[in-house]
Design an enzyme around this catalytic site. Sequence first.
Site, PDB file in Angstrom:
ATOM      1  N   PHE A  64       0.678  -1.168   0.101  1.00 20.08           N
ATOM      2  CA  PHE A  64       0.006  -0.119   0.033  1.00 20.08           C
ATOM      3  C   PHE A  64       0.827   1.105  -0.035  1.00 20.08           C
ATOM      4  O   PHE A  64       0.332   2.271  -0.152  1.00 20.08           O
ATOM      5  CB  PHE A  64      -0.965   0.082   1.171  1.00 20.08           C
ATOM      6  CG  PHE A  64      -0.175   0.349   2.351  1.00 20.08           C
ATOM      7  CD1 PHE A  64       0.046   1.850   2.752  1.00 20.08           C
ATOM      8  CD2 PHE A  64       0.339  -0.616   3.377  1.00 20.08           C
ATOM      9  CE1 PHE A  64       0.653   1.968   3.898  1.00 20.08           C
ATOM     10  CE2 PHE A  64       0.930  -0.193   4.543  1.00 20.08           C
ATOM     11  CZ  PHE A  64       1.187   1.034   4.924  1.00 20.08           C
ATOM     12  N   ASN A  65       2.064   1.266   0.475  1.00 19.69           N
ATOM     13  CA  ASN A  65       2.890   2.474   0.830  1.00 19.69           C
ATOM     14  C   ASN A  65       3.053   3.394  -0.314  1.00 19.69           C
ATOM     15  O   ASN A  65       3.171   4.622  -0.327  1.00 19.69           O
ATOM     16  CB  ASN A  65       3.917   2.136   1.837  1.00 19.69           C
ATOM     17  CG  ASN A  65       5.001   1.151   1.132  1.00 19.69           C
ATOM     18  OD1 ASN A  65       4.649   0.315   0.428  1.00 19.69           O
ATOM     19  ND2 ASN A  65       6.201   1.619   1.610  1.00 19.69           N
ATOM     20  N   GLY A 124       6.197  -6.208  -0.185  1.00 18.42           N
ATOM     21  CA  GLY A 124       5.197  -6.464   1.095  1.00 18.42           C
ATOM     22  C   GLY A 124       6.132  -6.678   2.340  1.00 18.42           C
ATOM     23  O   GLY A 124       7.357  -6.748   2.600  1.00 18.42           O
ATOM     24  N   SER A 125       5.472  -7.192   3.418  1.00 15.50           N
ATOM     25  CA  SER A 125       6.104  -7.406   4.828  1.00 15.50           C
ATOM     26  C   SER A 125       6.749  -8.843   4.742  1.00 15.50           C
ATOM     27  O   SER A 125       6.439  -9.637   3.813  1.00 15.50           O
ATOM     28  CB  SER A 125       4.978  -7.394   5.630  1.00 15.50           C
ATOM     29  OG  SER A 125       4.082  -8.473   5.439  1.00 15.50           O
ATOM     30  N   GLU A 170      10.768  -8.603  -2.113  1.00 14.69           N
ATOM     31  CA  GLU A 170      11.199  -6.995  -1.654  1.00 14.69           C
ATOM     32  C   GLU A 170      10.598  -6.752  -0.455  1.00 14.69           C
ATOM     33  O   GLU A 170       9.036  -6.387  -0.161  1.00 14.69           O
ATOM     34  CB  GLU A 170      10.773  -5.920  -2.795  1.00 14.69           C
ATOM     35  CG  GLU A 170      11.501  -6.103  -4.321  1.00 14.69           C
ATOM     36  CD  GLU A 170      12.899  -5.947  -4.121  1.00 14.69           C
ATOM     37  OE1 GLU A 170      13.302  -5.027  -3.127  1.00 14.69           O
ATOM     38  OE2 GLU A 170      13.631  -6.669  -5.142  1.00 14.69           O
ATOM     39  N   CYS A 214       9.854   1.569   2.974  1.00 19.03           N
ATOM     40  CA  CYS A 214      10.770   0.320   3.256  1.00 19.03           C
ATOM     41  C   CYS A 214      12.103   0.836   3.578  1.00 19.03           C
ATOM     42  O   CYS A 214      12.788  -0.074   4.411  1.00 19.03           O
ATOM     43  CB  CYS A 214      10.599  -0.654   2.207  1.00 19.03           C
ATOM     44  SG  CYS A 214      11.015   0.110   0.673  1.00 19.03           S
ATOM     45  N   GLU A 261       9.221  -3.622  12.824  1.00 21.37           N
ATOM     46  CA  GLU A 261       9.208  -2.489  11.813  1.00 21.37           C
ATOM     47  C   GLU A 261       8.287  -1.377  12.146  1.00 21.37           C
ATOM     48  O   GLU A 261       6.994  -1.640  12.153  1.00 21.37           O
ATOM     49  CB  GLU A 261       8.989  -2.918  10.509  1.00 21.37           C
ATOM     50  CG  GLU A 261       9.390  -2.024   9.364  1.00 21.37           C
ATOM     51  CD  GLU A 261       8.967  -2.563   7.949  1.00 21.37           C
ATOM     52  OE1 GLU A 261       8.292  -3.545   7.779  1.00 21.37           O
ATOM     53  OE2 GLU A 261       9.254  -1.928   7.109  1.00 21.37           O
TER      54      GLU A 261
HETATM   55  P1  NAD Z   1       1.605  -6.736   3.254  1.00 22.91           P
HETATM   56  O1  NAD Z   1       2.531  -7.955   3.128  1.00 22.91           O
HETATM   57  O2  NAD Z   1       0.717  -6.718   4.403  1.00 22.91           O
HETATM   58  O3  NAD Z   1       0.912  -6.907   1.912  1.00 22.91           O
HETATM   59  C1  NAD Z   1       1.457  -6.766   0.627  1.00 22.91           C
HETATM   60  C2  NAD Z   1       0.471  -7.704  -0.469  1.00 22.91           C
HETATM   61  O4  NAD Z   1       0.360  -8.651   0.038  1.00 22.91           O
HETATM   62  C3  NAD Z   1      -0.897  -6.889  -0.640  1.00 22.91           C
HETATM   63  O5  NAD Z   1      -1.221  -6.792  -1.910  1.00 22.91           O
HETATM   64  C4  NAD Z   1      -1.682  -7.878   0.078  1.00 22.91           C
HETATM   65  O6  NAD Z   1      -3.083  -8.038  -0.648  1.00 22.91           O
HETATM   66  C5  NAD Z   1      -0.955  -9.052   0.011  1.00 22.91           C
HETATM   67  N1  NAD Z   1      -1.146 -10.043   1.139  1.00 22.91           N
HETATM   68  C6  NAD Z   1      -1.510  -9.674   2.328  1.00 22.91           C
HETATM   69  N2  NAD Z   1      -1.615 -10.693   3.321  1.00 22.91           N
HETATM   70  C7  NAD Z   1      -1.443 -11.914   2.658  1.00 22.91           C
HETATM   71  C8  NAD Z   1      -1.666 -13.241   2.538  1.00 22.91           C
HETATM   72  N3  NAD Z   1      -1.648 -13.733   4.034  1.00 22.91           N
HETATM   73  N4  NAD Z   1      -1.363 -14.169   1.595  1.00 22.91           N
HETATM   74  C9  NAD Z   1      -1.071 -13.460   0.503  1.00 22.91           C
HETATM   75  N5  NAD Z   1      -1.183 -12.220   0.103  1.00 22.91           N
HETATM   76  C10 NAD Z   1      -1.326 -11.367   1.159  1.00 22.91           C
HETATM   77  O7  NAD Z   1       2.581  -5.431   3.220  1.00 22.91           O
HETATM   78  P2  NAD Z   1       1.870  -3.954   3.227  1.00 22.91           P
HETATM   79  O8  NAD Z   1       1.454  -3.801   4.806  1.00 22.91           O
HETATM   80  O9  NAD Z   1       1.057  -3.542   2.122  1.00 22.91           O
HETATM   81  O10 NAD Z   1       3.386  -3.113   2.882  1.00 22.91           O
HETATM   82  C11 NAD Z   1       4.098  -2.627   4.012  1.00 22.91           C
HETATM   83  C12 NAD Z   1       5.368  -3.678   4.090  1.00 22.91           C
HETATM   84  O11 NAD Z   1       5.789  -3.570   2.720  1.00 22.91           O
HETATM   85  C13 NAD Z   1       6.289  -3.018   4.864  1.00 22.91           C
HETATM   86  O12 NAD Z   1       6.939  -4.188   5.910  1.00 22.91           O
HETATM   87  C14 NAD Z   1       7.615  -2.652   4.022  1.00 22.91           C
HETATM   88  O13 NAD Z   1       8.718  -2.503   4.637  1.00 22.91           O
HETATM   89  C15 NAD Z   1       7.432  -3.505   2.876  1.00 22.91           C
HETATM   90  N6  NAD Z   1       7.615  -2.681   1.573  1.00 22.91           N
HETATM   91  C16 NAD Z   1       8.854  -3.237   0.958  1.00 22.91           C
HETATM   92  C17 NAD Z   1       9.417  -2.721  -0.176  1.00 22.91           C
HETATM   93  C18 NAD Z   1      10.430  -3.048  -0.698  1.00 22.91           C
HETATM   94  O14 NAD Z   1      10.830  -2.474  -1.860  1.00 22.91           O
HETATM   95  N7  NAD Z   1      11.453  -3.907  -0.196  1.00 22.91           N
HETATM   96  C19 NAD Z   1       8.779  -1.582  -0.517  1.00 22.91           C
HETATM   97  C20 NAD Z   1       7.547  -1.034   0.135  1.00 22.91           C
HETATM   98  C21 NAD Z   1       7.103  -1.708   1.312  1.00 22.91           C
END
Ligand code: NAD
Length: 455
Positions: free
Chosen positions: A113-114, A187-188, A209, A243, A332
Amino acid sequence: MKEDKLRNKQVQFFYSGATLDIKSRIVYLKKLKECIKNYEPQITEALRLDLGKGSFEAFSSEIGLVLHELSMHIRNLRKWAKPQRAKTPVHAFPSRSFIYKQPLGRVLIISPFNYPFLLAVGPLIGAVSAGNVAVVKPSELTPHTSIVIKDIIEKVFKPEYVEVVQGGVDVSRQLLDERWDKIFFTGSSRVGKIVMEAATRNLTPVVLELGGKNPVVVDNDANLEVAARRIMWGKLLNAGQSCVAPDYLYVHKDVSKIFLQFMKESITRFWGEPKTNKDFTGIVNGATVQRLAKLMKDVHLFHGGNFDAVRKYVSPTLLTDVSNDSSIMKEEIFGPILPVLEFEDFYEVIETVNKREKPLAAYYFSENKEKQKYFLQHTFSGDAMINDVVLHFTNNSLPFGGVGNSGIGKYHGKGSFDIFSHERSVMKTSTLIDLPLRYPPYKEKMFRLLHFLFR
Ligand code: NAD
């Protein structure tokens, strides 16, 4: 389109060879660029509605970076896609050797989302540039941006080429159950593990990532005013929901007082009254505000500490006297709160930093070249900066990504093309000469020659 039908259509389209032509890929990348330029007002508005993002940050940290990445791919794709010559050993005479860049096939991109526009479209540029077909699943937490992304993609690509699939965790899980040629997940770390587990079922390669706790160390010989400005800029960009944002800060005991003052002044100078400043990004939802509010409980507030779940706001906050065992040091933060800890011994602080999981970024501020070198050699993180924060993310000549708990695989610029390509090693040879060396019956003379060649 229903999943099975979409899958079949995309696979068929890929094997038709429609994505192989480099000229045609460039045409699509150009179309995408034009379309994004035309959609700039809609993207900006969607980012405002989803995250309360101001137009400057919407452009500087999302739309602009996507356009910049597109320009780089459009300019360089021909060069990147050319087969590379490799050396050929004498025993393989008269062959010639090459490395071909082939697309992988059908890839899945799941984004957070970020930076909802940048992190969905950014990886897609690499996927298309490398000749793949793709499905993009943007975050359900930023629905306005997801709609605009879908609109743009539908204007530029047929669904058999690129399709946007909307939805939350359920949809994401369904997509992960399918067979892909690569999964690119941002994502996370928690969800990253779920993605990787799903991918193992089909031996699907993954790019993860992820996030982590990025340390900043400010030494007593640092340019403190500049350091304070840069750190507060990087921390408060997108209200700390980056991130690569500094997660916690260690400052040398001798300069901590003045440094905290500089940071506080930077916050006020940059943001005035952040709650009413339309350029200060909001927190994604009320539940996240509550999570952040909890992290500020029972700690010493040096500055800020205000929050409002209804208005999705958390004020820029500096915490002091933080213990390494407090809850804010366990997860985090991903918000505009910076815990500040003190250190006396540079080498000890590096040991402390190294006790944690490997973060996505590590930052060190000092004018001492020897210590800078030591920091770069003895800390481990996806990427690092000396005397600055966050900015390395915007340099698409540098591959970007994590290590260990903060991720697998690097992208941006040529890195994005490479990560969505397969390097296929190819030898071409002639039938005019056919050296008998390899054929039985094996002869002693040839055996000796072989020993010589493989020496
Ligand atoms: P998130 O992991 O909650 O969600 C990311 C994606 O995964 C979303 O599209 C969501 O629908 C999907 N998702 C969530 N739970 C799931 C599950 N149980 N099974 C399958 N898919 C699932 O992350 P967020 O809260 O949207 O973003 C924040 C995180 O992302 C932070 O930890 C941040 O550090 C990380 N991030 C990393 C980078 C990078 O480039 N390394 C960039 C931005 C954000």
